[in-house]
Design an enzyme around this catalytic site. Structure first.
Site, PDB file in Angstrom:
ATOM      1  N   SER A   1      19.772  68.693 125.953  1.00 33.79           N
ATOM      2  CA  SER A   1      18.668  69.125 126.773  1.00 33.79           C
ATOM      3  C   SER A   1      19.471  70.289 127.736  1.00 33.79           C
ATOM      4  CB  SER A   1      18.126  68.330 127.837  1.00 33.79           C
ATOM      5  OG  SER A   1      17.084  69.216 128.728  1.00 33.79           O
TER       6      SER A   1
ATOM      7  N   TYR B   1      17.406  60.930 132.931  1.00 33.11           N
ATOM      8  CA  TYR B   1      17.345  61.881 131.752  1.00 33.11           C
ATOM      9  C   TYR B   1      18.321  62.666 131.687  1.00 33.11           C
ATOM     10  CZ  TYR B   1      15.150  65.203 128.846  1.00 33.11           C
ATOM     11  OH  TYR B   1      14.922  65.988 127.578  1.00 33.11           O
TER      12      TYR B   1
END
Length: 253
Positions: free
Chosen positions: A138, A151
């Site tokens: 990400s 995350y």
């Protein structure tokens, strides 16, 4: 990675980025097997799009082992695994009861899941002449969103895992590619599907497929929208990137 002629397994492809890429890869002449937990949805996607399907929960080690065995029995020519499945949670780390259970689930799914997937398939992939493992990190692996600490950390770990695997597997036929999405309009977080900050899903998926095609030897697949986050430290404007990210979209990816 060649853009066509592959047999590809994508766990976590019943919606969002995974499904969008699965559709495009199948249209390019690949055999695509999608995996997910929702069996009724898998049946519907098989009927509507012609995918082969397998039930898998990437947070469950035994489910991964069973799914891998099923995939390899049905598709001994499998040569690409895209470790797509992941979850994203907003967490408050001021008190343990505000984050601990969530953090453990995120790490299990986002980090242990891909590790277990690689373990389940790597020996088979080493026997294939043009094999590929695609990891999914990400933009938040490179610049943190304060609302999603676990995350961010899990995706930073995926980045370093990808770098390390690429070095270890350099003496094999297995290519390791890291896909680095920016914020994309999916249901990863509540409200993200309608976020003006997030990139439209079809636009993202089209650009990713174009990059795979144009850069078959790529180590990282980066759409233009993620480069603001990816290269802040290299450009020397990391603090500005982090401030802009957190001011622009408190729940964006």
């Amino acid at each position: 990675m060649d853009i066509s002629g592959n047999t590809i397994f994508i766990p976590g492809a019943t919606s969002g980025i995974g499904l969008a890429l699965a559709q495009r890869l199948r249209a390019r002449g690949n055999t695509v097997i999608i995996g997910g937990r929702r069996t009724e949805l898998l049946r519907r996607l098989a009927a509507e799009h012609g995918f082969d399907t397998v039930s898998i929960d990437t947070a469950d080690a035994e489910s991964i082992r069973a799914a891998a065995a099923e995939v390899l029995r049905a598709h001994p020519d499998l040569n690409v695994v895209i470790a797509m499945a992941g979850i994203m949670r907003v967490e408050d780390w001021h008190h343990a009861d505000g984050f601990l259970a969530s953090a453990e689930e995120v790490v299990t799914t986002n980090l242990l899941g891909p590790i277990r997937l690689v373990a389940a398939f790597v020996e088979h992939l080493r026997t294939r002449p043009r094999a590929t493992i695609v990891t999914v990190s990400s933009g938040l692996a490179f610049a943190p969103l304060k609302a999603t600490p676990s995350y961010n950390a899990s995706k930073a770990a995926i980045h370093m895992l990808s770098e390390s695997l690429r070095l270890q597997l350099a003496d094999t036929s297995v290519q390791v590619i890291e896909l680095e999405p920016p914020s994309v309009r999916t249901a990863l977080l509540p409200g993200q599907q309608d976020s003006e900050f997030a990139m439209p899903l079809d636009e993202f998926a089209d650009e990713v497929i174009s990059l795979f095609e144009a850069q078959p030897d790529a180590k990282e697949i980066q759409v233009e929208n993620v480069k603001f986050l990816r290269y802040g430290e290299a450009r020397g404007d990391y603090d500005q990137v982090v401030a802009t990210l957190n001011a622009a979209d408190p729940h964006g990816r």
